[in-house]
Design an enzyme around this catalytic site. Sequence first.
Site, PDB file in Angstrom:
ATOM      1  N   ARG A  47      -4.134   7.919  -5.136  1.00 19.81           N
ATOM      2  CA  ARG A  47      -4.896   7.877  -3.888  1.00 19.81           C
ATOM      3  C   ARG A  47      -5.454   9.260  -3.560  1.00 19.81           C
ATOM      4  NH1 ARG A  47      -0.720   3.885  -1.120  1.00 19.81           N
ATOM      5  NH2 ARG A  47       0.633   5.543  -1.866  1.00 19.81           N
ATOM      6  N   LYS A 105       7.424  -5.919 -10.134  1.00 20.30           N
ATOM      7  CA  LYS A 105       8.091  -7.241 -10.039  1.00 20.30           C
ATOM      8  C   LYS A 105       7.502  -8.111  -8.955  1.00 20.30           C
ATOM      9  CE  LYS A 105      10.698  -3.983  -7.885  1.00 20.30           C
ATOM     10  NZ  LYS A 105      11.135  -2.686  -8.324  1.00 20.30           N
ATOM     11  N   LYS A 205      12.982 -10.483  -9.045  1.00 19.06           N
ATOM     12  CA  LYS A 205      13.528 -10.279 -10.391  1.00 19.06           C
ATOM     13  C   LYS A 205      14.166 -11.573 -10.910  1.00 19.06           C
ATOM     14  CE  LYS A 205      14.181  -5.395  -9.477  1.00 19.06           C
ATOM     15  NZ  LYS A 205      15.068  -4.416  -8.848  1.00 19.06           N
TER      16      LYS A 205
HETATM   17  P1  NAP Z   1       5.279   5.426  -5.830  1.00 15.20           P
HETATM   18  O1  NAP Z   1       6.166   6.583  -6.055  1.00 15.20           O
HETATM   19  O2  NAP Z   1       4.985   4.991  -4.441  1.00 15.20           O
HETATM   20  O3  NAP Z   1       3.895   5.736  -6.568  1.00 15.20           O
HETATM   21  C1  NAP Z   1       2.766   4.948  -6.451  1.00 15.20           C
HETATM   22  C2  NAP Z   1       1.588   5.669  -7.074  1.00 15.20           C
HETATM   23  O4  NAP Z   1       0.465   4.807  -7.067  1.00 15.20           O
HETATM   24  C3  NAP Z   1       1.182   6.947  -6.342  1.00 15.20           C
HETATM   25  O5  NAP Z   1       0.833   7.940  -7.259  1.00 15.20           O
HETATM   26  C4  NAP Z   1      -0.061   6.522  -5.530  1.00 15.20           C
HETATM   27  O6  NAP Z   1      -1.009   7.564  -5.352  1.00 15.20           O
HETATM   28  C5  NAP Z   1      -0.642   5.478  -6.447  1.00 15.20           C
HETATM   29  N1  NAP Z   1      -1.408   4.460  -5.712  1.00 15.20           N
HETATM   30  C6  NAP Z   1      -0.928   3.508  -4.868  1.00 15.20           C
HETATM   31  N2  NAP Z   1      -1.927   2.716  -4.435  1.00 15.20           N
HETATM   32  C7  NAP Z   1      -3.059   3.186  -4.996  1.00 15.20           C
HETATM   33  C8  NAP Z   1      -4.421   2.789  -4.953  1.00 15.20           C
HETATM   34  N3  NAP Z   1      -4.817   1.778  -4.195  1.00 15.20           N
HETATM   35  N4  NAP Z   1      -5.318   3.490  -5.697  1.00 15.20           N
HETATM   36  C9  NAP Z   1      -4.919   4.529  -6.455  1.00 15.20           C
HETATM   37  N5  NAP Z   1      -3.638   4.936  -6.556  1.00 15.20           N
HETATM   38  C10 NAP Z   1      -2.724   4.279  -5.829  1.00 15.20           C
HETATM   39  O7  NAP Z   1       5.813   4.126  -6.595  1.00 15.20           O
HETATM   40  P2  NAP Z   1       6.885   4.066  -7.788  1.00 15.20           P
HETATM   41  O8  NAP Z   1       8.260   4.202  -7.234  1.00 15.20           O
HETATM   42  O9  NAP Z   1       6.471   4.970  -8.888  1.00 15.20           O
HETATM   43  O10 NAP Z   1       6.753   2.536  -8.245  1.00 15.20           O
HETATM   44  C11 NAP Z   1       5.620   2.084  -8.950  1.00 15.20           C
HETATM   45  C12 NAP Z   1       5.844   0.648  -9.426  1.00 15.20           C
HETATM   46  O11 NAP Z   1       6.987   0.607 -10.266  1.00 15.20           O
HETATM   47  C13 NAP Z   1       6.126  -0.366  -8.303  1.00 15.20           C
HETATM   48  O12 NAP Z   1       5.542  -1.614  -8.633  1.00 15.20           O
HETATM   49  C14 NAP Z   1       7.625  -0.482  -8.310  1.00 15.20           C
HETATM   50  O13 NAP Z   1       8.090  -1.748  -7.819  1.00 15.20           O
HETATM   51  C15 NAP Z   1       7.918  -0.360  -9.792  1.00 15.20           C
HETATM   52  N6  NAP Z   1       9.267   0.100 -10.091  1.00 15.20           N
HETATM   53  C16 NAP Z   1       9.703   1.256  -9.540  1.00 15.20           C
HETATM   54  C17 NAP Z   1      10.993   1.699  -9.817  1.00 15.20           C
HETATM   55  C18 NAP Z   1      11.512   2.992  -9.245  1.00 15.20           C
HETATM   56  O14 NAP Z   1      12.677   3.317  -9.483  1.00 15.20           O
HETATM   57  N7  NAP Z   1      10.738   3.741  -8.488  1.00 15.20           N
HETATM   58  C19 NAP Z   1      11.816   0.927 -10.650  1.00 15.20           C
HETATM   59  C20 NAP Z   1      11.320  -0.242 -11.219  1.00 15.20           C
HETATM   60  C21 NAP Z   1      10.032  -0.648 -10.929  1.00 15.20           C
HETATM   61  P3  NAP Z   1      -0.646   8.888  -4.489  1.00 15.20           P
HETATM   62  O15 NAP Z   1       0.372   9.619  -5.322  1.00 15.20           O
HETATM   63  O16 NAP Z   1      -1.930   9.610  -4.385  1.00 15.20           O
HETATM   64  O17 NAP Z   1      -0.100   8.382  -3.184  1.00 15.20           O
END
Ligand code: NAP
Length: 433
Positions: A47, A105, A205
């Site tokens: 973003r 998920k 899940k």
């Molecule tokens: P996060 O830390 O919130 O990161 C999301 C990223 O996506 C950020 O870099 C954000 O940009 C970008 N973003 C969001 N909406 C956007 C848009 N409309 N256009 C462009 N960029 C966008 O999320 P996360 O924890 O990495 O998780 C990501 C995915 O993995 C999710 O589906 C989550 O359920 C899954 N997941 C996560 C984990 C975990 O432990 N975190 C485990 C299993 C699965 P900015 O940085 O600029 O805000």
Amino acid sequence: MTSKPIGVAVLGLGNVGSEVVRILTENAEDFEARIGAPLEIRGIAVRRVDGDRGVPAELLTDDPAELVGRDDVDIVVEVLGGIDIPRKLVLSALEKGKSVITANKALLAEYTGELADAAEKSRADLYFEAAVAGAIPVVRPLMQSLAGDRVNKVAGIVNGTTNFILSAMDETGADYAETLAEAGRLGYAEADPTADVEGYDAASKAAILASIAFHTRVTAGDVYREGISKITSDDLETAKSLDCTIKLLAICERIVTAKGKERISARVYPALVPLEHPLASVNGAFNAVVVEAEAAGRLMFYGQGAGGAPTASAVLGDLVMAARNKFYGGRGPLESKYAKLKVAPMGDILTRYYVSMQVADKPGVLATVAAEFSKRDVSISTVRQQGSGDGARLVVVTHLAADSALSETVASLEQLDVVVHVASVLRLEGTTV
Ligand code: NAP
């Protein structure tokens, strides 16, 4: 001679995306050797493109749709989160024949059908190992290693936040609200913890696990769900006195109904688990999944269910598979949905209940309470009285009975004069009595 690079678009640079990019960059030569061709990151969608994001600035874009559509992108890694935006991006990638790796998920639990159809049409890969239980390989074992077996049950702890909270309540005796606040301070619970503590994340899940285990499309809406927000420190105390602990379980099971029909059950709820059961010793933010298959028997998968690097490990495993398929030609396994089994309602499932109630301390209470169970053919396994006078409590543990009969019994207990109130009702899992 170096082979033609395989172009990768990374959508998201948060917890998971930043680790995906770091590991890919630091180990580029190994990835090339494992795949046969180098992987090249064509762009990273975020973003906020300004400021130091720890990656070359020219890779950053705030236009993920443009990045996905580029001709030099062969594989899209979706680690954005949310549903509507990633759904459009993933669909558009698949329709263009680009393989997709996603950790999402929530998206898959609603739209696997639509996405799998698009992947099938364009002969692209759609991989999602990271969407269930983070680093733990469970999707690929179910889809590939056990493709020749018949899976009867998949049950596990698939949400680290709730497992952290329940483990901490068990250990410290603190109540739910206090422990949730502590989990937030330590980074184990999000500012809005609803998706985790009310079981929505685990239900997503469970839908994914049930779909792949039973070759049937199951969505999050098919999954029966209860969260942990009503669990009290008293429940954990009582669990201890029964040689149990309490875990939020996701259970996917093949069942045969009273009328002999084969059905599946997918459900999420906090349950008493006997201390000798392997899931009872899975503590803190760890996840574990137990699979029961006809020929293989019982298998257990254990490890870190979340976190940037562990989740990136699962994403990158999928990326290597998809890239090898691009390099050698061909594709991985398709969605398997031939069985088309119906999902049984929760009321038809055989469960055991633990019911704790505050009762009047007078003669005949036990007989009156027991009569409500026997009216509905629910057989009692143990009864315990705790305390006396106004604080008298009766704790009943049942044998297996239809969940509908058990919940009707609890509703009727609440109407009895001798029952002051039903303090707690939990299911008991991990036993077959
Ligand atoms: P996060 O830390 O919130 O990161 C999301 C990223 O996506 C950020 O870099 C954000 O940009 C970008 N973003 C969001 N909406 C956007 C848009 N409309 N256009 C462009 N960029 C966008 O999320 P996360 O924890 O990495 O998780 C990501 C995915 O993995 C999710 O589906 C989550 O359920 C899954 N997941 C996560 C984990 C975990 O432990 N975190 C485990 C299993 C699965 P900015 O940085 O600029 O805000």
